[in-house]
Design a protein around this motif. Structure first.
Motif, PDB file in Angstrom:
ATOM      1  N   GLN A   1      45.055  43.928  14.202  1.00  0.00           N
ATOM      2  CA  GLN A   1      46.313  44.628  14.414  1.00  0.00           C
ATOM      3  C   GLN A   1      46.403  45.766  13.413  1.00  0.00           C
ATOM      4  O   GLN A   1      45.925  45.663  12.282  1.00  0.00           O
ATOM      5  CB  GLN A   1      47.500  43.682  14.206  1.00  0.00           C
ATOM      6  CG  GLN A   1      47.613  42.573  15.226  1.00  0.00           C
ATOM      7  CD  GLN A   1      48.828  41.710  14.938  1.00  0.00           C
ATOM      8  OE1 GLN A   1      48.794  40.801  14.107  1.00  0.00           O
ATOM      9  NE2 GLN A   1      49.915  42.003  15.633  1.00  0.00           N
ATOM     10  N   HIS A   2      47.035  46.858  13.804  1.00  0.00           N
ATOM     11  CA  HIS A   2      47.122  48.004  12.899  1.00  0.00           C
ATOM     12  C   HIS A   2      48.360  47.867  12.024  1.00  0.00           C
ATOM     13  O   HIS A   2      49.426  48.392  12.304  1.00  0.00           O
ATOM     14  CB  HIS A   2      47.117  49.307  13.697  1.00  0.00           C
ATOM     15  CG  HIS A   2      45.738  49.711  14.108  1.00  0.00           C
ATOM     16  ND1 HIS A   2      45.119  50.848  13.662  1.00  0.00           N
ATOM     17  CD2 HIS A   2      44.822  49.070  14.883  1.00  0.00           C
ATOM     18  CE1 HIS A   2      43.908  50.918  14.164  1.00  0.00           C
ATOM     19  NE2 HIS A   2      43.700  49.859  14.911  1.00  0.00           N
ATOM     20  N   LEU A   3      48.158  47.109  10.930  1.00  0.00           N
ATOM     21  CA  LEU A   3      49.230  46.807   9.996  1.00  0.00           C
ATOM     22  C   LEU A   3      48.943  47.466   8.653  1.00  0.00           C
ATOM     23  O   LEU A   3      47.802  47.758   8.317  1.00  0.00           O
ATOM     24  CB  LEU A   3      49.360  45.293   9.805  1.00  0.00           C
ATOM     25  CG  LEU A   3      49.602  44.456  11.065  1.00  0.00           C
ATOM     26  CD1 LEU A   3      49.604  42.967  10.725  1.00  0.00           C
ATOM     27  CD2 LEU A   3      50.910  44.860  11.741  1.00  0.00           C
ATOM     28  N   THR A   4      49.986  47.671   7.893  1.00  0.00           N
ATOM     29  CA  THR A   4      49.851  48.196   6.539  1.00  0.00           C
ATOM     30  C   THR A   4      50.678  47.334   5.591  1.00  0.00           C
ATOM     31  O   THR A   4      51.494  46.510   6.027  1.00  0.00           O
ATOM     32  CB  THR A   4      50.312  49.661   6.476  1.00  0.00           C
ATOM     33  OG1 THR A   4      49.979  50.204   5.202  1.00  0.00           O
ATOM     34  CG2 THR A   4      51.819  49.784   6.694  1.00  0.00           C
ATOM     35  N   SER A   5      50.463  47.518   4.307  1.00  0.00           N
ATOM     36  CA  SER A   5      51.147  46.710   3.295  1.00  0.00           C
ATOM     37  C   SER A   5      52.292  47.497   2.678  1.00  0.00           C
ATOM     38  O   SER A   5      52.194  48.711   2.475  1.00  0.00           O
ATOM     39  CB  SER A   5      50.169  46.288   2.194  1.00  0.00           C
ATOM     40  OG  SER A   5      49.148  45.477   2.716  1.00  0.00           O
ATOM     41  N   VAL A   6      53.354  46.785   2.358  1.00  0.00           N
ATOM     42  CA  VAL A   6      54.504  47.368   1.679  1.00  0.00           C
ATOM     43  C   VAL A   6      54.892  46.436   0.538  1.00  0.00           C
ATOM     44  O   VAL A   6      54.914  45.212   0.716  1.00  0.00           O
ATOM     45  CB  VAL A   6      55.700  47.555   2.635  1.00  0.00           C
ATOM     46  CG1 VAL A   6      56.948  47.970   1.861  1.00  0.00           C
ATOM     47  CG2 VAL A   6      55.380  48.592   3.700  1.00  0.00           C
ATOM     48  N   ARG A   7      55.185  46.992  -0.613  1.00  0.00           N
ATOM     49  CA  ARG A   7      55.637  46.212  -1.762  1.00  0.00           C
ATOM     50  C   ARG A   7      57.045  46.627  -2.126  1.00  0.00           C
ATOM     51  O   ARG A   7      57.331  47.815  -2.305  1.00  0.00           O
ATOM     52  CB  ARG A   7      54.719  46.426  -2.962  1.00  0.00           C
ATOM     53  CG  ARG A   7      55.102  45.630  -4.215  1.00  0.00           C
ATOM     54  CD  ARG A   7      54.166  45.993  -5.360  1.00  0.00           C
ATOM     55  NE  ARG A   7      54.393  45.200  -6.541  1.00  0.00           N
ATOM     56  CZ  ARG A   7      55.288  45.464  -7.488  1.00  0.00           C
ATOM     57  NH1 ARG A   7      56.067  46.552  -7.372  1.00  0.00           N
ATOM     58  NH2 ARG A   7      55.427  44.666  -8.539  1.00  0.00           N
ATOM     59  N   LEU A   8      57.933  45.660  -2.242  1.00  0.00           N
ATOM     60  CA  LEU A   8      59.327  45.911  -2.593  1.00  0.00           C
ATOM     61  C   LEU A   8      59.659  45.163  -3.875  1.00  0.00           C
ATOM     62  O   LEU A   8      59.460  43.943  -3.954  1.00  0.00           O
ATOM     63  CB  LEU A   8      60.266  45.450  -1.481  1.00  0.00           C
ATOM     64  CG  LEU A   8      60.091  46.119  -0.116  1.00  0.00           C
ATOM     65  CD1 LEU A   8      60.917  45.397   0.936  1.00  0.00           C
ATOM     66  CD2 LEU A   8      60.479  47.589  -0.187  1.00  0.00           C
ATOM     67  N   ALA A   9      60.129  45.897  -4.884  1.00  0.00           N
ATOM     68  CA  ALA A   9      60.533  45.260  -6.131  1.00  0.00           C
ATOM     69  C   ALA A   9      61.882  44.585  -5.937  1.00  0.00           C
ATOM     70  O   ALA A   9      62.817  45.176  -5.387  1.00  0.00           O
ATOM     71  CB  ALA A   9      60.614  46.289  -7.252  1.00  0.00           C
ATOM     72  N   ILE A  10      61.989  43.344  -6.387  1.00  0.00           N
ATOM     73  CA  ILE A  10      63.231  42.594  -6.227  1.00  0.00           C
ATOM     74  C   ILE A  10      63.300  41.527  -7.316  1.00  0.00           C
ATOM     75  O   ILE A  10      62.350  40.783  -7.536  1.00  0.00           O
ATOM     76  CB  ILE A  10      63.322  41.958  -4.823  1.00  0.00           C
ATOM     77  CG1 ILE A  10      64.662  41.257  -4.629  1.00  0.00           C
ATOM     78  CG2 ILE A  10      62.159  41.037  -4.539  1.00  0.00           C
ATOM     79  CD1 ILE A  10      64.922  40.866  -3.181  1.00  0.00           C
TER      80      ILE A  10
END
Length: 459
Positions: free
Chosen positions: A391-400
């Motif tokens: 699948q054409h997915l990408t990564s995302v990082r969210l600071a929390i």
């Protein structure tokens, strides 16, 4: 999910400096590939088996030390690890330059690989760039690696014609020492930034070693680089037999590499834009297998030129596509560890290719070597044919700072989100998302409700 951010002046300086470090190191490793089997025959004790080992042994030490060196950089800092690695690389180059026997060259090449700075450089890229610019920075370094490989194949024969292997290793040592100066004087020294998508974590590495989704790709890069080193055990000798003097081999490699790059570009665009990654990778494997099998029958210079063009076309397709495929299927928050395993397999493949290639050449001849490598590539093509397309997915990082179960459920329910992985120790949440459907503003709003801030963070 698009970003129009541009690299700041500091980011540009950091990326250019780090890409140069990486490229110069790879240049030093690869320049000997097209000349070792010819110039190395003058070394005391030289045999095809030992010269093949000298070509590939850097991969063994690199594979063993790359992940530990990256972890060490988390504890003592990136620049100390990079400087130490460059000094070890320079020492190995100096030993190889002064060696009069093949065993001295093997020792020097092993030390070159021991200067394992790739993980520390990638981690420093993360420390010095903003999230929205990180893919650009990584792409720049990736391009520098490809350029250094092509340049090495052209410069190696030319430089060897001037001063033999000694000239190549001496220049490599000088470039490594210049890299130390660049590291100390030009590259900033930020605090390490925790980011599991760009660095390997030992506990996560152990887990990803058991991830079966990654092993078609790990085995693919292993075989690709094993074949790449192994064919250079035989190809320089074949070109020489066709009447091309050793110092003229650059004029064979240069047009072949340029044409292979031009042929590669539209296929990479198709792989990403039209989501045909599996088809493009399979095409690359079949092209390589075809070229290798036909090399066993080649008897004229023009046949070798055409087959080298086919080989490098397929090589470029796979070299560019496999890391992209891995980034799409690696679990959220585990891309750095998955990439660490992948890179280690790449270097281990170079070691095996050089060692086995030299032995096969000595025992059975070049035709048998090419047939064996071609069949190996056919075997891997069958594996990838059976593998599910990514699948054409990408990564995302969210600071929390804190996150409730309700907020995790809200993030998971967002359009385009396929995986959510909270990491309390890092104060972040990693997501795997479809860039076409994912809305960063919605995710940021959910994160802000936990952070009590007006703006979300991706760092």
């Amino acid at each position: 999910m698009t970003s129009k951010a541009v690299l700041s002046t500091t980011e540009q300086r950091a990326v250019i400096s780090l890409a140069s470090l990486y490229a110069l190191r790879m240049l030093g490793l690869f320049m000997v590939l097209p000349v070792m089997m010819l110039d190395g025959q003058q070394l005391a004790g030289a045999t095809p088996e030992l010269l093949g080992l000298a070509m590939g042994v850097y991969g063994l030490t690199q594979a063993l030390l790359q992940i530990p060196a990256g972890s060490l950089s988390d504890r003592i800092g990136r620049k100390p690890v990079i400087v130490a690695g460059l000094l070890i690389f320079a020492l190995g180059s100096a030993i190889a330059a002064s060696a009069e026997s093949v065993y001295g060259v093997i020792l020097g090449r092993a030390l070159q690989g021991g200067g394992a700075i790739a993980s520390a450089i990638m981690a420093l890229v993360t420390d010095l760039t903003r999230e929205e610019n990180r893919m650009k920075a990584m792409a720049s370094i990736g391009a520098s690696i490809g350029l250094s490989f092509s340049l090495a194949l052209v410069l190696g024969p030319w430089l060897a014609g001037i001063g033999g292997l000694n000239a190549i290793f001496t220049l490599t040592a000088i470039l490594a020492l210049a890299g130390v100066v660049v590291t100390l004087l030009l590259i900033p020294n930020p605090a390490p930034l925790p980011h599991r998508d760009s660095r390997a974590v030992l506990s996560e590495v152990r887990q990803q070693l058991g991830n079966r989704t990654l092993w078609p790709l790990n085995s693919g890069i292993f075989i690709l680089h094993a074949v790449m080193v192994a064919i250079f055990v035989a190809i320089p000798l074949q070109l020489q037999q066709q009447g091309v003097m050793a110092d003229q081999h650059s004029w064979v490699y240069l047009p072949v590499l340029l044409a292979a790059f031009v042929l590669m570009v539209p296929f990479i665009i198709v792989a990403e834009k039209r989501r045909k990654m599996k088809s493009v990778v399979l095409t690359g494997a079949v092209v390589i297998a075809t070229a290798l099998l036909l090399m066993a029958l080649a008897s004229t210079l023009w046949q070798w030129v055409l087959l080298l063009l086919l080989y490098f076309w397929g090589f470029n397709l796979m070299e560019a596509s496999l890391p992209s495929w891995l980034s799409k299927v690696a679990p959220a928050g585990a891309k750095g560890s998955a990439m660490g395993i992948y890179s280690s397999m790449q270097f281990l493949g170079a070691f095996v290719g050089g060692s086995i290639g030299g032995w096969l050449l000595a025992q059975y001849g070049s035709a048998s070597l090419f047939v064996a490598l071609g069949l190996l590539m056919v075997f891997w093509a069958f594996i990838i044919w059976r593998t599910k397309a990514p699948q054409h997915l990408t990564s995302v990082r969210l600071a929390i700072r804190q996150c409730s179960d309700q907020q995790l459920q809200q993030l998971m329910a967002l359009p385009g989100v396929s995986e959510v992985s909270p990491l309390a120790s890092e104060g972040a949440i990693y997501l795997k998302v479809s860039a076409d459907a994912f809305d960063m503003q919605q995710a940021t709003a959910i994160v802000n409700s936990a952070n009590g801030e007006q703006h979300g963070s991706q760092r």
